[in-house]
Motif scaffolding. Sequence first.
Motif, PDB file in Angstrom:
ATOM      1  N   ARG A 195       0.841  -1.219   0.000  1.00  0.00           N
ATOM      2  CA  ARG A 195       0.000   0.000   0.000  1.00  0.00           C
ATOM      3  C   ARG A 195       0.866   1.255   0.000  1.00  0.00           C
ATOM      4  O   ARG A 195       0.585   2.216  -0.704  1.00  0.00           O
ATOM      5  N   MET A 196       1.916   1.245   0.830  1.00  0.00           N
ATOM      6  CA  MET A 196       2.763   2.438   0.914  1.00  0.00           C
ATOM      7  C   MET A 196       3.529   2.675  -0.387  1.00  0.00           C
ATOM      8  O   MET A 196       3.691   3.821  -0.818  1.00  0.00           O
ATOM      9  N   GLY A 197       3.989   1.597  -1.024  1.00  0.00           N
ATOM     10  CA  GLY A 197       4.726   1.738  -2.290  1.00  0.00           C
ATOM     11  C   GLY A 197       3.840   2.336  -3.371  1.00  0.00           C
ATOM     12  O   GLY A 197       4.231   3.265  -4.091  1.00  0.00           O
ATOM     13  N   VAL A 198       2.612   1.829  -3.469  1.00  0.00           N
ATOM     14  CA  VAL A 198       1.659   2.331  -4.471  1.00  0.00           C
ATOM     15  C   VAL A 198       1.340   3.805  -4.178  1.00  0.00           C
ATOM     16  O   VAL A 198       1.340   4.664  -5.062  1.00  0.00           O
ATOM     17  N   GLU A 199       1.098   4.107  -2.911  1.00  0.00           N
ATOM     18  CA  GLU A 199       0.726   5.479  -2.523  1.00  0.00           C
ATOM     19  C   GLU A 199       1.887   6.452  -2.766  1.00  0.00           C
ATOM     20  O   GLU A 199       1.652   7.607  -3.132  1.00  0.00           O
ATOM     21  N   ALA A 200       3.128   5.973  -2.580  1.00  0.00           N
ATOM     22  CA  ALA A 200       4.287   6.854  -2.807  1.00  0.00           C
ATOM     23  C   ALA A 200       4.342   7.284  -4.277  1.00  0.00           C
ATOM     24  O   ALA A 200       4.579   8.459  -4.584  1.00  0.00           O
ATOM     25  N   VAL A 201       4.094   6.326  -5.179  1.00  0.00           N
ATOM     26  CA  VAL A 201       4.090   6.668  -6.621  1.00  0.00           C
ATOM     27  C   VAL A 201       2.922   7.617  -6.911  1.00  0.00           C
ATOM     28  O   VAL A 201       3.079   8.626  -7.613  1.00  0.00           O
ATOM     29  N   GLU A 202       1.768   7.324  -6.335  1.00  0.00           N
ATOM     30  CA  GLU A 202       0.595   8.181  -6.570  1.00  0.00           C
ATOM     31  C   GLU A 202       0.830   9.595  -6.048  1.00  0.00           C
ATOM     32  O   GLU A 202       0.425  10.573  -6.666  1.00  0.00           O
ATOM     33  N   ALA A 203       1.519   9.682  -4.910  1.00  0.00           N
ATOM     34  CA  ALA A 203       1.799  11.015  -4.336  1.00  0.00           C
ATOM     35  C   ALA A 203       2.646  11.827  -5.312  1.00  0.00           C
ATOM     36  O   ALA A 203       2.374  13.012  -5.555  1.00  0.00           O
ATOM     37  N   LEU A 204       3.671  11.186  -5.893  1.00  0.00           N
ATOM     38  CA  LEU A 204       4.502  11.899  -6.881  1.00  0.00           C
ATOM     39  C   LEU A 204       3.640  12.357  -8.061  1.00  0.00           C
ATOM     40  O   LEU A 204       3.726  13.507  -8.500  1.00  0.00           O
ATOM     41  N   LEU A 205       2.791  11.443  -8.553  1.00  0.00           N
ATOM     42  CA  LEU A 205       1.963  11.772  -9.722  1.00  0.00           C
ATOM     43  C   LEU A 205       0.990  12.915  -9.439  1.00  0.00           C
ATOM     44  O   LEU A 205       0.649  13.687 -10.332  1.00  0.00           O
TER      45      LEU A 205
END
Length: 323
Positions: A270-280
């Motif tokens: 979840r954190m890995g996916v959210e980290a990419v989404e945060a950048l986007l």
Amino acid sequence: MKYRTIGVLTSGGDAPGINPCIRAVVRMAISQGMEVIGIQEGFDGLIRGEMESLRARDVGGILQRGGTFLRTARCPEFLERKGQRQALRELNEAGIEGLIVIGGDGSMKGAHALAGWGVPVVGVPASIDNDIWGTDMSLGVDTALNTIMEAVDKLRDTASSHQRAFLVETMGRRCGYLALLVGVVCGAEVILIPEVEMPLEQVGDAVEDAYARGKTHAIIIVGEGAKFSVKEVEDHLNTREVGFETRGTILGHVPRGGSPSAFDRMLATRMGVEAVEALLKGTSDVMVGLQGREIVTIPLEQVVAQSREPNLEFYEMAKILAR
Ligand code: ADP
Ligand code: F6P
């Protein structure tokens, strides 16, 4: 925000859960049309330009593995502006437009420093210590707790057979979280943590009292950073003759390794996916964190300014239940 290329690195002490997080970052970013560059050995590898492109297949088979396949390091040069400037140069040369930093509280400070140079950065908290402010749990904490719990359960078997007291030292740097939680879930007679000072005499009283009440063993958990070392407490108890003969065990780095638990794999993903989404979303200078059931983003400025403290209500609870 549109990114063509992002980087990912792991820094500081490793923790179970980092590998599934790298996998999530890489595959999520690729699914969004980005290239991902894996930087080896944290900020040290970044300064030396040690990096290569990661494809979806490169992160196959790491979900269940402890440690970090990108390897990690502590990098004193990165504390200085000169090191940070060199890192910036390497990022620009490799065309890395955004960076995900997976690591402990020191690594979050490094991530915040890089953001100060204008690099879009998102942090992911990973440390068995659970001392990172802004997240209920960091990656690796649940697995480390389970590892320590298993070790203490085993020690209790031999302690009961021999009517002994066992001292068990857990890691945690200056934070008593692991020791406190293990003390509760293993029913320890005494818990020694940096946040609560207990004189040696009082430890002796508690263990002697446990013997007098007919217990077959006593377990004393000693968190790293507590006022007295395992050796000091062991010597005190053996000299005082508290009823039980006392032995000490230092678990050292053992809880830092091992296959991540289901909880850690889920949190990492979840954190890995959210980290990419945060950048986007165009967010930078933030860390992803678990608050309640939600994955949220917290400004790194707040994260690095404070430390997460263990809940001392658990300390009182453990004391009451150690009858
Ligand atoms: P952890 O991330 O597990 O807490 P450390 O505290 O050793 O481990 O930090 C890892 C690395 O993060 C350090 O070796 C250093 O390169 C970087 N770092 C730590 N503190 C700072 C800081 N104040 N400014 C810049 N970089 C930092
Ligand atoms: O921060 C994680 C941690 O394992 C701490 O619990 C411990 O104090 C420290 O790292 C040990 O560091 P090293 O692996 O450098 O000995």
